[in-house]
Design an enzyme around this catalytic site. Structure first.
Site, PDB file in Angstrom:
ATOM      1  N   ILE A 125       0.862  -1.175   0.000  1.00 39.90           N
ATOM      2  CA  ILE A 125       0.000   0.000   0.000  1.00 39.90           C
ATOM      3  C   ILE A 125       0.904   1.231   0.000  1.00 39.90           C
ATOM      4  O   ILE A 125       2.083   1.150   0.342  1.00 39.90           O
ATOM      5  CB  ILE A 125      -0.969   0.020   1.204  1.00 39.90           C
ATOM      6  CG1 ILE A 125      -0.218  -0.138   2.539  1.00 39.90           C
ATOM      7  CG2 ILE A 125      -2.029  -1.054   1.060  1.00 39.90           C
ATOM      8  CD1 ILE A 125      -1.128  -0.130   3.759  1.00 39.90           C
ATOM      9  N   ASP A 126       0.353   2.365  -0.402  1.00 40.62           N
ATOM     10  CA  ASP A 126       1.146   3.579  -0.534  1.00 40.62           C
ATOM     11  C   ASP A 126       1.749   4.010   0.799  1.00 40.62           C
ATOM     12  O   ASP A 126       1.236   3.686   1.877  1.00 40.62           O
ATOM     13  CB  ASP A 126       0.282   4.727  -1.069  1.00 40.62           C
ATOM     14  CG  ASP A 126      -0.238   4.471  -2.464  1.00 40.62           C
ATOM     15  OD1 ASP A 126       0.422   3.727  -3.211  1.00 40.62           O
ATOM     16  OD2 ASP A 126      -1.307   5.017  -2.805  1.00 40.62           O
ATOM     17  N   LYS A 127       2.807   4.783   0.723  1.00 36.16           N
ATOM     18  CA  LYS A 127       3.481   5.312   1.914  1.00 36.16           C
ATOM     19  C   LYS A 127       2.492   6.006   2.851  1.00 36.16           C
ATOM     20  O   LYS A 127       2.518   5.796   4.067  1.00 36.16           O
ATOM     21  CB  LYS A 127       4.574   6.300   1.480  1.00 36.16           C
ATOM     22  CG  LYS A 127       5.239   7.046   2.635  1.00 36.16           C
ATOM     23  CD  LYS A 127       6.177   8.123   2.110  1.00 36.16           C
ATOM     24  CE  LYS A 127       6.738   8.948   3.264  1.00 36.16           C
ATOM     25  NZ  LYS A 127       7.591  10.064   2.782  1.00 36.16           N
TER      26      LYS A 127
ATOM     27  N   ARG B 205      -7.877   5.989  -5.062  1.00 33.13           N
ATOM     28  CA  ARG B 205      -7.687   7.429  -5.218  1.00 33.13           C
ATOM     29  C   ARG B 205      -8.121   7.897  -6.612  1.00 33.13           C
ATOM     30  O   ARG B 205      -8.771   8.944  -6.759  1.00 33.13           O
ATOM     31  CB  ARG B 205      -6.227   7.786  -4.953  1.00 33.13           C
ATOM     32  CG  ARG B 205      -5.784   7.433  -3.540  1.00 33.13           C
ATOM     33  CD  ARG B 205      -4.277   7.337  -3.385  1.00 33.13           C
ATOM     34  NE  ARG B 205      -3.625   8.632  -3.568  1.00 33.13           N
ATOM     35  CZ  ARG B 205      -2.312   8.781  -3.621  1.00 33.13           C
ATOM     36  NH1 ARG B 205      -1.515   7.712  -3.529  1.00 33.13           N
ATOM     37  NH2 ARG B 205      -1.790   9.986  -3.778  1.00 33.13           N
TER      38      ARG B 205
END
Length: 304
Positions: free
Chosen positions: A139-141, A239
């Site tokens: 998953i994204d930072k 997103r």
């Protein structure tokens, strides 16, 4: 051995800076590291050395030499991690916001991989190599929440196959701009690199199939608390799909408004809350849930 990658610029990519173009092609590498490679004359355009600000043209042949990763650069670090579950096959962790999942060239410390290398010692799958041991998905930072780690190759293969078959339960919660009118929305739109900005993803005709199911949890003035279930796992999927229905995520500086009334946000308000799959060894369905992080709950309290 160093890795050599070659790219041919297509019409839609013409006009990008060389460093931005390569950042789009090499998604795992930071732009600053790519700029360093260009400065070190590791990249050529049509056989010539160019600067990072060079504007690429259609049919340009770009070759970049990527130094081989060194095992010693990915070191175990005693970084606290929130372990939700662990057995001999799998590790479920609750990743905090502002933590990168795995090292990338130029960024070898402080990641989740550094932490699990310290915790698990040698007990991690090797399928994804020395940079991403045990990492099945990411998953994204700036996204918080649940991640599954494979402690051996059999577990890794089983979990990867379930991801491929879209049979894993993945439920996220987020806060978006605007008041969403529909109680439930399914977005089925393909996602690929944004042809106008290679650092972003976008809805594109020739992108990869992507399906997200949205559901309203609670509406507030100017904002909505929602959950999203994924059928597919594309980069930035929630997103991009949220933006496609005109409800970008609160705090998302890439796809949403640059300014919001919650100035202390470190990134998008997105939390991977639920994760379920067939256990690689027991063959039974297991499901894990995590509480919303403190920063997320504080925003909900303010919205009330």
């Amino acid at each position: 051995m160093d890795e050599i990658k070659e790219f041919i610029v297509i019409e839609e990519e013409e006009g990008d800076r060389l460093d931005i173009y390569l950042s789009g092609q090499l998604g795992d590498m930071s732009r600053s590291y790519i700029q360093k490679l260009i400065k070190d004359k590791k990249a050529t355009v049509n056989g010539k050395i160019e600067k990072a600000k060079y504007l690429v043209k259609e049919d340009d042949k770009i070759v970049i030499q990527i130094p081989a990763p060194k095992l010693l650069e990915v070191i175990p670090q005693d970084i606290p991690i929130d372990i939700v579950y662990e057995d001999k096959d799998i590790l479920i962790v609750n990743k905090p916001q502002d933590m990168v999942v795995h090292p990338a060239p130029g960024n070898y410390e402080g990641t989740l991989v550094n932490a699990i290398l310290y915790h698990c010692k040698e007990n991690l799958s090797s399928i994804n190599g020395i940079i991403r041991p045990g990492i099945v998905h990411r998953i994204d930072k700036d996204t918080s929440g649940l991640l599954m780690i494979a402690k051996n190759n059999n577990a890794h293969n089983s979990l990867a196959e379930q991801l491929k078959d879209h049979s894993i339960t993945r439920e996220y919660q987020f806060i978006c701009h605007g008041v969403v009118k529909e109680d439930k929305i399914t977005v089925n739109k393909p996602i690929g690199r944004n042809p106008k900005d290679r650092l972003k993803m976008a809805i594109v005709k020739d992108g990869k199939n992507a399906i997200t199911h949205f559901e309203v949890i609670k509406r507030y003035e100017n904002f909505t608390h929602m959950k999203a279930s994924l059928e597919t796992g594309r980069t930035h999927q929630i997103r991009v799909h949220a933006l496609s229905i005109n409800h970008p995520l609160l705090g998302d500086e890439v796809y949403g408004p640059k300014n919001n009334k919650f100035n202390k946000l470190k990134g998008q308000t997105l939390h991977a809350k639920k994760l379920g799959f067939i256990h690689p060894t027991t063959k039974e369905y297991v499901e894990f849930d995590s509480e919303l992080p403190k920063y997320f709950q504080e925003i909900l309290n303010k919205l009330k």
